[in-house]
Motif scaffolding. Structure first.
Motif, PDB file in Angstrom:
ATOM      1  N   ASP A  16       2.336   1.836  -3.453  1.00 55.89           N
ATOM      2  CA  ASP A  16       1.441   2.495  -4.408  1.00 55.89           C
ATOM      3  C   ASP A  16       1.641   4.017  -4.371  1.00 55.89           C
ATOM      4  O   ASP A  16       1.837   4.656  -5.416  1.00 55.89           O
ATOM      5  N   SER A  17       1.633   4.610  -3.184  1.00 53.72           N
ATOM      6  CA  SER A  17       1.874   6.054  -3.040  1.00 53.72           C
ATOM      7  C   SER A  17       3.277   6.432  -3.510  1.00 53.72           C
ATOM      8  O   SER A  17       3.469   7.427  -4.203  1.00 53.72           O
ATOM      9  N   LEU A  18       4.251   5.621  -3.095  1.00 54.81           N
ATOM     10  CA  LEU A  18       5.646   5.911  -3.439  1.00 54.81           C
ATOM     11  C   LEU A  18       5.852   5.901  -4.957  1.00 54.81           C
ATOM     12  O   LEU A  18       6.458   6.812  -5.519  1.00 54.81           O
TER      13      LEU A  18
ATOM     14  N   ASN B 180       3.636   6.218  -7.442  1.00 56.63           N
ATOM     15  CA  ASN B 180       2.954   7.328  -8.114  1.00 56.63           C
ATOM     16  C   ASN B 180       3.756   8.624  -7.956  1.00 56.63           C
ATOM     17  O   ASN B 180       3.862   9.415  -8.894  1.00 56.63           O
ATOM     18  N   PHE B 181       4.315   8.819  -6.758  1.00 50.27           N
ATOM     19  CA  PHE B 181       5.137  10.006  -6.499  1.00 50.27           C
ATOM     20  C   PHE B 181       6.416   9.978  -7.340  1.00 50.27           C
ATOM     21  O   PHE B 181       6.761  10.962  -8.005  1.00 50.27           O
TER      22      PHE B 181
ATOM     23  N   TRP C 159       5.189  20.176 -14.780  1.00 51.29           N
ATOM     24  CA  TRP C 159       4.794  19.508 -13.537  1.00 51.29           C
ATOM     25  C   TRP C 159       3.491  18.752 -13.720  1.00 51.29           C
ATOM     26  O   TRP C 159       2.518  19.311 -14.209  1.00 51.29           O
ATOM     27  N   THR C 160       3.502  17.489 -13.331  1.00 43.63           N
ATOM     28  CA  THR C 160       2.345  16.642 -13.562  1.00 43.63           C
ATOM     29  C   THR C 160       2.182  15.618 -12.438  1.00 43.63           C
ATOM     30  O   THR C 160       3.131  15.339 -11.703  1.00 43.63           O
ATOM     31  N   GLY C 161       0.991  15.094 -12.299  1.00 44.45           N
ATOM     32  CA  GLY C 161       0.722  14.037 -11.319  1.00 44.45           C
ATOM     33  C   GLY C 161       0.199  12.825 -12.040  1.00 44.45           C
ATOM     34  O   GLY C 161      -0.712  12.945 -12.857  1.00 44.45           O
ATOM     35  N   GLU C 162       0.783  11.670 -11.784  1.00 39.07           N
ATOM     36  CA  GLU C 162       0.424  10.473 -12.549  1.00 39.07           C
ATOM     37  C   GLU C 162       0.191   9.293 -11.622  1.00 39.07           C
ATOM     38  O   GLU C 162       0.676   9.274 -10.497  1.00 39.07           O
ATOM     39  N   LYS C 163      -0.555   8.315 -12.135  1.00 41.52           N
ATOM     40  CA  LYS C 163      -0.705   7.041 -11.425  1.00 41.52           C
ATOM     41  C   LYS C 163      -0.090   5.955 -12.299  1.00 41.52           C
ATOM     42  O   LYS C 163      -0.205   6.000 -13.516  1.00 41.52           O
TER      43      LYS C 163
ATOM     44  N   ALA D 252       0.838  -1.214   0.000  1.00 41.27           N
ATOM     45  CA  ALA D 252       0.000   0.000   0.000  1.00 41.27           C
ATOM     46  C   ALA D 252       0.867   1.256   0.000  1.00 41.27           C
ATOM     47  O   ALA D 252       0.602   2.216  -0.732  1.00 41.27           O
ATOM     48  N   PHE D 253       1.932   1.235   0.818  1.00 41.36           N
ATOM     49  CA  PHE D 253       2.847   2.371   0.803  1.00 41.36           C
ATOM     50  C   PHE D 253       3.520   2.480  -0.566  1.00 41.36           C
ATOM     51  O   PHE D 253       3.721   3.576  -1.096  1.00 41.36           O
TER      52      PHE D 253
ATOM     53  N   SER E 108       5.523  10.531 -10.977  1.00 36.34           N
ATOM     54  CA  SER E 108       5.090  11.916 -11.219  1.00 36.34           C
ATOM     55  C   SER E 108       6.303  12.851 -11.281  1.00 36.34           C
ATOM     56  O   SER E 108       6.392  13.717 -12.156  1.00 36.34           O
ATOM     57  N   LEU E 109       7.228  12.652 -10.362  1.00 32.08           N
ATOM     58  CA  LEU E 109       8.423  13.492 -10.329  1.00 32.08           C
ATOM     59  C   LEU E 109       9.292  13.241 -11.559  1.00 32.08           C
ATOM     60  O   LEU E 109       9.768  14.184 -12.204  1.00 32.08           O
TER      61      LEU E 109
END
Lengths: 118, 118
Positions: free
Chosen positions: B12-14, B16-17, B30-34, B9-10, B20-21
């Motif tokens: 998944d966040s890591l 995506n971060f 600058w963008t945010g992605e999954k 679960a952690f 995105s970076l």
């Protein structure tokens, strides 16, 4: 500071990561979390950060994502500093019983910390 | 290494971060992605990482999330190193025309980098 909307999407990823890391440290269990616009909106209202008028809940959440992302990008605050602020705040609450209140407080503290460093 | 599910679960966040970076740096915006399980599953298949047999696509994605998260938590790889590997790989592709291929390659390279350091 005018928080630029261009940082909002990146801010979403960044905030979920920062909160996942902070909650993992505060709770002692590795976890992945998403931070809602509702929580961020309440954190902004409770904070000392100047905010444009006329924003709805969703726009306030976007504003916070952009505000924190811009501060992180411009190295006003590092990952470790941000997580330390969040953890310190989260540890003052019982995360199982009042997580929402704890997250609002934690992001309020992070916003105030950035506002002070600006 | 047995990647422990507790890091999934952690992870998944890591991931995506990190992605995105990396995409923000590679694209200059600058963008945010999954990152999807499908992409992570293909990256794992293409990599040199030993993997348990009998996993479906979703379980392979979970395995990758846990594998990279555990390496990051244990400081086998830092945020900057991971993002550098991803950016280098993404820059070899036209992100507008073949992003999926680019992301698979990028995470394959990151998995191989971690496997080599283990």
């Amino acid at each position: 500071m005018n928080s630029e909307k261009k940082f909002k999407a990146f801010g979403d990823s960044l905030l979920n990561f920062l909160y996942s890391l902070a909650k993992s440290r505060a709770s002692g269990t590795w976890t992945g979390e998403k931070v809602s616009n509702s929580v961020l909106s309440q954190a902004l209202i409770a904070s000392k950060v100047d905010q444009p008028g006329g924003l709805d809940k969703h726009e306030k959440g976007d504003f916070v994502e952009a505000y924190i992302a811009q501060a992180w990008i411009e190295k006003v605050i590092t990952t470790d500093e941000a997580v330390d602020v969040l953890v310190k705040s989260l540890k003052r609450h019982d995360l199982e019983r009042e997580e929402k209140k704890a997250v609002v407080e934690a992001f309020k503290d992070l916003l105030n910390c950035i506002e002070k460093k600006r």
